[in-house]
Motif scaffolding. Structure first.
Motif, PDB file in Angstrom:
ATOM      1  N   VAL A  46      -4.374  -1.664 -10.172  1.00 32.06           N
ATOM      2  CA  VAL A  46      -4.455  -3.037 -10.033  1.00 32.06           C
ATOM      3  C   VAL A  46      -3.533  -3.324  -8.608  1.00 32.06           C
ATOM      4  O   VAL A  46      -2.963  -2.749  -8.288  1.00 32.06           O
ATOM      5  CB  VAL A  46      -4.126  -4.164 -10.900  1.00 32.06           C
ATOM      6  N   ILE A  47      -4.701  -4.237  -7.701  1.00 32.25           N
ATOM      7  CA  ILE A  47      -3.756  -4.176  -6.041  1.00 32.25           C
ATOM      8  C   ILE A  47      -4.449  -6.108  -5.798  1.00 32.25           C
ATOM      9  O   ILE A  47      -4.554  -6.479  -7.066  1.00 32.25           O
ATOM     10  CB  ILE A  47      -4.247  -3.116  -5.144  1.00 32.25           C
ATOM     11  N   HIS A  91      -1.981  10.119  -2.327  1.00 30.85           N
ATOM     12  CA  HIS A  91      -2.381   9.699  -1.432  1.00 30.85           C
ATOM     13  C   HIS A  91      -4.220   9.240  -2.136  1.00 30.85           C
ATOM     14  O   HIS A  91      -4.746   8.913  -1.038  1.00 30.85           O
ATOM     15  CB  HIS A  91      -2.877  10.929  -0.042  1.00 30.85           C
ATOM     16  N   GLN A  92      -4.327  10.556  -2.698  1.00 28.78           N
ATOM     17  CA  GLN A  92      -5.439  10.481  -3.121  1.00 28.78           C
ATOM     18  C   GLN A  92      -6.538   9.557  -3.333  1.00 28.78           C
ATOM     19  O   GLN A  92      -7.040   8.642  -3.562  1.00 28.78           O
ATOM     20  CB  GLN A  92      -5.808  11.724  -3.712  1.00 28.78           C
ATOM     21  N   THR A  93      -4.984   8.289  -4.965  1.00 24.93           N
ATOM     22  CA  THR A  93      -5.478   7.166  -5.457  1.00 24.93           C
ATOM     23  C   THR A  93      -5.629   6.097  -3.736  1.00 24.93           C
ATOM     24  O   THR A  93      -5.998   5.264  -3.781  1.00 24.93           O
ATOM     25  CB  THR A  93      -4.216   7.123  -6.273  1.00 24.93           C
ATOM     26  N   GLY A  94      -4.620   6.560  -3.254  1.00 23.62           N
ATOM     27  CA  GLY A  94      -4.450   5.588  -1.965  1.00 23.62           C
ATOM     28  C   GLY A  94      -6.031   5.153  -1.569  1.00 23.62           C
ATOM     29  O   GLY A  94      -6.320   4.447  -0.909  1.00 23.62           O
ATOM     30  N   ASP A  95      -6.215   6.419  -1.038  1.00 23.79           N
ATOM     31  CA  ASP A  95      -8.173   6.667  -0.571  1.00 23.79           C
ATOM     32  C   ASP A  95      -8.758   5.856  -1.464  1.00 23.79           C
ATOM     33  O   ASP A  95      -9.552   5.007  -1.149  1.00 23.79           O
ATOM     34  CB  ASP A  95      -8.381   8.010  -0.153  1.00 23.79           C
ATOM     35  N   PHE A 113       0.524  -1.356  -0.629  1.00 23.65           N
ATOM     36  CA  PHE A 113      -0.187   0.116   0.113  1.00 23.65           C
ATOM     37  C   PHE A 113       0.771   1.387   0.102  1.00 23.65           C
ATOM     38  O   PHE A 113       0.533   2.368  -0.694  1.00 23.65           O
ATOM     39  CB  PHE A 113      -0.485  -0.104   0.993  1.00 23.65           C
ATOM     40  N   LYS A 114       2.354   1.382   0.917  1.00 21.73           N
ATOM     41  CA  LYS A 114       2.889   1.793   0.575  1.00 21.73           C
ATOM     42  C   LYS A 114       3.146   2.860  -0.725  1.00 21.73           C
ATOM     43  O   LYS A 114       3.735   3.793  -0.914  1.00 21.73           O
ATOM     44  CB  LYS A 114       4.113   2.384   1.311  1.00 21.73           C
ATOM     45  N   ARG A 115       4.051   1.950  -1.387  1.00 21.05           N
ATOM     46  CA  ARG A 115       3.432   1.659  -2.885  1.00 21.05           C
ATOM     47  C   ARG A 115       3.018   2.650  -3.820  1.00 21.05           C
ATOM     48  O   ARG A 115       3.198   3.650  -4.618  1.00 21.05           O
ATOM     49  CB  ARG A 115       4.326   1.152  -3.579  1.00 21.05           C
ATOM     50  N   ILE A 116       1.547   2.536  -3.118  1.00 25.81           N
ATOM     51  CA  ILE A 116       0.611   3.203  -4.675  1.00 25.81           C
ATOM     52  C   ILE A 116       0.470   4.026  -3.813  1.00 25.81           C
ATOM     53  O   ILE A 116       0.177   5.625  -4.777  1.00 25.81           O
ATOM     54  CB  ILE A 116      -0.730   2.510  -3.566  1.00 25.81           C
ATOM     55  N   GLU A 148      -4.179   0.450   5.868  1.00 24.23           N
ATOM     56  CA  GLU A 148      -5.285  -0.046   5.065  1.00 24.23           C
ATOM     57  C   GLU A 148      -5.263  -1.550   5.620  1.00 24.23           C
ATOM     58  O   GLU A 148      -5.782  -2.184   3.981  1.00 24.23           O
ATOM     59  CB  GLU A 148      -3.573  -0.209   3.696  1.00 24.23           C
ATOM     60  N   GLU A 149      -5.916  -1.409   6.455  1.00 29.76           N
ATOM     61  CA  GLU A 149      -6.340  -2.869   7.186  1.00 29.76           C
ATOM     62  C   GLU A 149      -7.576  -2.429   7.114  1.00 29.76           C
ATOM     63  O   GLU A 149      -8.229  -2.198   7.623  1.00 29.76           O
ATOM     64  CB  GLU A 149      -5.271  -3.399   8.444  1.00 29.76           C
ATOM     65  N   ILE A 150      -8.545  -3.957   6.265  1.00 23.49           N
ATOM     66  CA  ILE A 150     -10.012  -4.302   6.969  1.00 23.49           C
ATOM     67  C   ILE A 150     -10.285  -5.705   7.816  1.00 23.49           C
ATOM     68  O   ILE A 150      -9.570  -6.104   7.302  1.00 23.49           O
ATOM     69  CB  ILE A 150     -11.091  -3.756   5.486  1.00 23.49           C
TER      70      ILE A 150
END
Length: 600
Positions: free
Chosen positions: A553-554, A491-495, A482-485, A521-523
């Motif tokens: 894609v993740i 950070h907006q794309t991360g959200d 997630f850090k790479r994203i 980033e944990e659910i």
């Protein structure tokens, strides 16, 4: 020809026709005499008069309806044109061609070109004269007819008699046109009138008719397939629009500005007459409507319980609108439909979902109400045909919707629909305040970004399950790299990725399952009363859906733990084992599901 040139002979005969009393002849007879003059003067057996429709670009034999050919090219005003075995006399007016005379068998070598061109000019002048004469004559007759019709309109107090007189008059004056009336369903006993339904459904021509109805302006459309021009004239009085007159013009005939204005005046005269007939009935109905709104508003201001308020509102709508089913629903923060108390029993059945699916998209898109006379045109096996749906809107946000149903098609009038809109508008604020209290409670237990539950609420639900259920499966999810994203896309794309994953999870679990933002980033997902085998299948399905349906894609990794009633295990141990499984999944290459040791 006694030494006279051919153009002099033709001119002489045409002038002789003009000097006679033209009012004794019909337009058909005048055109026939023009053709006879040309046949005789030019010694030919074939001459055909065509009218030209510029909009459709077609030539049609005079006094016929079927267009047969396109306009020849390179026609010039005042000049005879030849194309193969045919010669053409183009008839221009104001530099625009409006008719054509086709000649066959003309021996051009017998006549000087200048003489033939003079004949073209003479025919053009002749036709312009008779057109002007007929225009003046018809104009006088039309306004005489308009005066007589207006007098008759004002002597009629029955709406259907007014409309019948309008259609009869139009058919008499424009025999080549077709006429239809778009009317709302509160017009009863219409007999043999050519009625089309005016509503918010998608029947042919309704959209343009509704535009004419709403704007009060004449609308125009073209049907190229059937070679028709369609006009929509609002039937309006001083207070509003009462319907729409559709005029269908076939093939060669056209509607010029003068005739358009005349039909507009006829429609307005009919609208004024309809208005007079409806005025008294409307005034009585208005008083009754105001009394209803006042009564309901007074009751809502008493600060009754929400359930009591909704039950009262439902019963008043049932009585006032003669409805068979009344329901209220709202859309919660998860996009799910929930029904208010007070809704009738039909709204607790599966069948209501068909109505909701059809109406929801339309209401959410436009925030406008829907008035449907017969929804069976769209939902063929629907139990209730008549539908009124009015959104509850507060600050341009859709809060919910009131839905009123009846089995009989076209049971509700458009006035009823407008009254329902007014009622809902006046009650939405009170209902919104009640909803606001519920939303504040929801905010406490919901993550703002993902709209998943908060961790504290999640913990409460697991504790409740452990105390009352026999088993359950816990899934801890982490977004890989997630850090790479965030570093690559921001950070907006991360959200956005977090929201995408949250939505995929919600779409792959049951309503009773619980998903929460665990942290960063944990659910976490808890599946009450679900065994380990089923829980693994669900986790693997979520992993697959995330991999295939995210942009960028993740992948995700999952750690799964399980408990049952044989183990006296608390929530913290359940969390700890899932966390260890997740750690292993990360170290083994990510994008996978790892399970803790099976509970014995």
């Amino acid at each position: 020809m006694g030494g006279q040139s051919v153009d002099s002979v033709v001119k002489s005969k045409l002038y002789e026709l003009l000097s006679n009393q033209l009012y004794r002849y019909s337009i058909n007879e005048i055109i026939e005499k023009l053709i006879d003059v040309l046949k005789s003067g030019l010694n030919i057996s074939h001459a055909v008069f065509y009218t030209y429709n510029k909009q459709l670009d077609y030539l049609t034999p005079f006094n016929e309806r079927c267009p047969i050919k396109s306009l020849p090219q390179d026609l010039h005003e005042g000049k005879l044109s030849s194309f193969g075995e045919f010669d053409y006399i183009p008839l221009f007016q104001n530099e625009t061609i409006f008719a054509l005379i086709e000649l066959k068998g003309l021996d051009r070598s017998r006549f000087p070109s200048a003489s033939l061109d003079e004949i073209v000019k003479a025919c053009t002048f002749f036709h312009a004269c008779i057109s002007q004469f007929l225009l003046i004559t018809q104009k006088g007759r039309k306004f005489e007819q308009l005066y007589l019709l207006t007098e008759k309109f004002h002597s009629l107090m029955n709406k259907d008699h007014v409309l019948a007189e309008l259609i009869t008059t139009l058919k008499t004056m424009y025999s080549d046109y077709l006429f239809y009336l778009f009317l709302s369903h509160d017009n009863d006993n219409q007999g043999d009138l050519p009625i089309k339904d005016l509503g918010f459904d998608d029947q042919e021509g309704n959209e343009i008719a509704m535009e004419a109805f709403v704007t009060g302006n004449v609308q125009l459309s073209f049907d190229k397939k059937n070679l028709q021009t369609l006009f929509y004239f609002p039937i309006k009085g001083k207070q509003g629009v009462y319907g729409v007159l559709q005029v269908v013009i076939n093939h060669n005939t056209e509607l010029d500005e003068e005739n358009k204005g005349y039909i507009t005046m006829l429609a307005n005269a009919a609208g004024t007459a309809l208005e007079n007939a409806q005025l008294y009935e409307q005034s009585k109905r208005l008083i009754k409507d105001l009394q209803l709104i006042n009564e309901i508003s007074h009751r809502l201001n008493k600060n009754l319980k929400f359930t009591d308020t909704m039950t009262y509102l439902s019963s008043k709508i049932m009585d006032s609108f003669d409805a068979e089913e009344v329901g209220f629903f709202y859309i919660n923060q998860y996009g799910m439909i929930q029904f208010f108390p007070g809704s009738t029993k039909f709204f607790s059945t599966e069948e209501i979902n068909v109505y909701i699916e059809y109406l929801r998209e339309k209401i959410e898109k436009d925030l406008e109400g829907l008035f449907i006379g017969d929804i069976k045109s769209y939902i063929h096996d629907a139990t209730y045909s008549s539908v009124m749906a009015v959104p509850m809107v507060q600050s341009n946000n859709l809060k919910g919707c009131a839905l009123v149903l009846h089995k009989e098609p076209y049971h509700f009038s458009f006035d009823m629909f407008k009254l329902l809109q007014s009622l809902i508008h006046h009650t939405t604020l009170a209902l919104t305040n009640s909803l606001l209290r519920e939303e504040l409670e929801t905010l406490v237990k919901t993550d703002h970004l993902t709209q998943l539950f908060s961790r504290s609420y999640f913990n409460e639900r697991i504790e409740q399950s452990i105390n009352k259920d026999r088993q359950g499966t816990f899934v801890l999810i982490d977004i890989d790299d997630f850090k790479r994203i965030n570093d690559t896309y921001g950070h907006q794309t991360g959200d956005e990725v977090l929201v995408q994953v949250a939505n995929i999870i919600k779409n792959n679990i049951r309503e009773d399952d619980v998903a929460a933002r665990w942290g960063g980033e944990e659910i976490s997902v808890y599946l009450p009363q679900v065994d380990l085998k089923t829980g693994i299948i669900i986790a693997e399905r979520i992993v697959k859906c995330v991999r295939e349906n995210t942009s960028p894609v993740i992948t995700i990794s999952c750690g799964v733990s399980y408990w049952n009633a044989k183990n006296h295990e608390n929530a913290n141990k359940l969390f700890s084992r899932a966390d260890k499984a997740l750690y292993i999944a990360k170290n083994m290459g990510k994008n996978q599901v790892i399970i803790q040791e099976e509970v014995t």
